[in-house]
Design a protein around this motif. Sequence first.
Motif, PDB file in Angstrom:
ATOM      1  N   LEU A 174       0.990  -0.968   0.047  1.00 48.34           N
ATOM      2  CA  LEU A 174       0.262  -0.249   0.585  1.00 48.34           C
ATOM      3  C   LEU A 174       0.813   1.414  -0.394  1.00 48.34           C
ATOM      4  O   LEU A 174       1.648   1.313   0.710  1.00 48.34           O
ATOM      5  CB  LEU A 174      -0.739   0.250   1.178  1.00 48.34           C
ATOM      6  N   HIS A 175       0.138   2.221  -0.029  1.00 45.83           N
ATOM      7  CA  HIS A 175       0.831   4.124  -0.156  1.00 45.83           C
ATOM      8  C   HIS A 175       0.399   4.454   0.982  1.00 45.83           C
ATOM      9  O   HIS A 175      -0.817   4.902   0.622  1.00 45.83           O
ATOM     10  CB  HIS A 175       1.529   4.304  -1.828  1.00 45.83           C
ATOM     11  N   PHE A 176       1.175   5.044   1.587  1.00 52.68           N
ATOM     12  CA  PHE A 176       0.521   5.529   2.896  1.00 52.68           C
ATOM     13  C   PHE A 176       1.192   7.006   2.431  1.00 52.68           C
ATOM     14  O   PHE A 176       2.192   7.281   2.107  1.00 52.68           O
ATOM     15  CB  PHE A 176       1.163   5.072   4.546  1.00 52.68           C
ATOM     16  N   VAL A 177      -0.035   8.366   2.649  1.00 53.29           N
ATOM     17  CA  VAL A 177       0.712   9.395   2.376  1.00 53.29           C
ATOM     18  C   VAL A 177       0.263   9.955   3.706  1.00 53.29           C
ATOM     19  O   VAL A 177      -0.187   9.891   4.606  1.00 53.29           O
ATOM     20  CB  VAL A 177      -0.732  10.406   1.358  1.00 53.29           C
ATOM     21  N   LEU A 178       1.896  10.681   4.338  1.00 53.41           N
ATOM     22  CA  LEU A 178       1.379  10.938   5.438  1.00 53.41           C
ATOM     23  C   LEU A 178       0.766  12.660   5.414  1.00 53.41           C
ATOM     24  O   LEU A 178       1.408  13.362   5.016  1.00 53.41           O
ATOM     25  CB  LEU A 178       2.909  11.040   5.920  1.00 53.41           C
ATOM     26  N   ASN A 179       0.042  12.871   6.825  1.00 51.46           N
ATOM     27  CA  ASN A 179      -0.421  14.104   6.764  1.00 51.46           C
ATOM     28  C   ASN A 179      -0.174  14.668   8.428  1.00 51.46           C
ATOM     29  O   ASN A 179      -1.320  13.683   9.332  1.00 51.46           O
ATOM     30  CB  ASN A 179      -2.027  14.104   6.218  1.00 51.46           C
ATOM     31  N   GLY A 180      -0.608  15.660   8.489  1.00 51.80           N
ATOM     32  CA  GLY A 180      -0.750  16.913   9.608  1.00 51.80           C
ATOM     33  C   GLY A 180       0.136  17.201  10.694  1.00 51.80           C
ATOM     34  O   GLY A 180       1.787  16.111  10.497  1.00 51.80           O
ATOM     35  N   GLY A 181       0.328  18.041  10.258  1.00 50.69           N
ATOM     36  CA  GLY A 181       1.979  18.958  11.116  1.00 50.69           C
ATOM     37  C   GLY A 181       2.870  18.966  10.502  1.00 50.69           C
ATOM     38  O   GLY A 181       3.639  19.975  10.984  1.00 50.69           O
ATOM     39  N   ILE A 182       2.683  18.927   9.054  1.00 50.01           N
ATOM     40  CA  ILE A 182       4.256  19.163   8.610  1.00 50.01           C
ATOM     41  C   ILE A 182       4.289  20.642   7.939  1.00 50.01           C
ATOM     42  O   ILE A 182       2.705  21.028   6.699  1.00 50.01           O
ATOM     43  CB  ILE A 182       4.238  18.022   6.685  1.00 50.01           C
ATOM     44  N   ASP A 183       5.174  21.368   8.137  1.00 51.24           N
ATOM     45  CA  ASP A 183       4.308  23.232   8.068  1.00 51.24           C
ATOM     46  C   ASP A 183       6.065  23.462   7.494  1.00 51.24           C
ATOM     47  O   ASP A 183       6.485  24.087   7.867  1.00 51.24           O
ATOM     48  CB  ASP A 183       3.968  23.441   9.231  1.00 51.24           C
TER      49      ASP A 183
END
Length: 335
Positions: free
Chosen positions: A202-211
């Motif tokens: 699977l391909h996971f796309v990381l989200n949350g707090g990347i700034d």
Amino acid sequence: MNADFSHRLCVAPMLDWTDRHCRAFLRVLAPRARLYTEMVVAQAILHGDRKRLLDYHPSEHPLALQFGGSDPAVLAAACEAASAWQYDEYNLNLGCPSDRVQSGLFGAVLMKMPQRVAGCLKAMQAVSPVPVTAKIRIGVDELDSEAWLEDFVALLAESGVRTVIVHARKAWLKGLSPKENREVPPLEYERVERLQQHFPDLHFVLNGGIDNRAQANAWLGRFPGIMLGRAAYHNPWLLRQLHADLWPAIPLPASRKQAVEQFLPYVEAHCAAGAGLQHITRHMLGLFQGLPGARQWRRMLTEQARATGAGPELLLQAMQQVDETEEGACHVHHA
Ligand SMILES: Cc1cc2nc3c(=O)[nH]c(=O)nc-3n(C[C@H](O)[C@H](O)[C@H](O)COP(=O)(O)O)c2cc1C
């Protein structure tokens, strides 16, 4: 990591923020980024004004339509109804914690009903010519063990999903507002990394707090893709910088002012059609963030874009207030 992966750099779906004007503007800064619509309720597509809900500018591709819904038949019918619009992906919202959304059974509350989610995804898949993806949290309320999350993701995979976007914090459905649910539960990136190891296909796309640029590039070394929400909205130039790092050969606006100039034809067409300039400019306030004159840029746009007859020339006037050559000095100053 594969630089050609379709979800290398994504901009998050954000209700009231990532409308079509916002997306058209971000597109100028990041030609290859994958953009997401605001969540559109499946039922609304069946009964509402489809043009208003689904129309977009051709420049917005690659573009994913995010659905809110929990009824397989309704979601499938909504996918079919949307097919004429030729979105590049359909995404199911399984991460949004708002009350309104909970009462309609959309978003994060659905993570408590994995079989129902599987039914929805399969029904969408059966009628969709484009990939169906899911956007999830790492847990919801008391359901947040590693084993539970793995079971949930296994079910997504069985339902045919190949790309999973993970907002790397859990959702608390009782007691926290949607805003608090984006800030209070801690970010647990390592859990998403373990998911990627556990499900290598699977391909996971990381989200949350990347700034920021350094952090984003570090995560790009460890994940097939990243998704930025608030940072991309408040500091859109960051997207342009990440794009330059990822795909140095693709031409980009050389400066923020050049980005504004490249966007003018879109603004002109919108105003010529009789629509208000402020609908576009409200998404551009953060463009010069951190530069001398940025405040004047914001003020001129907020105060004057509503005036009758306001048009693209306001953007040109407002950007005269900014000194972009000062970037280096300012950057050091803030560091
Ligand atoms: C104003 C706003 C509206 C949002 N609306 C949605 C939405 O419609 N669908 C969704 O899946 N997530 C929504 N989110 C969550 C974002 O997609 C994202 O997961 C979250 O902001 C964390 O990413 P960030 O830290 O990069 O902002 C919203 C976030 C914000 C700030």
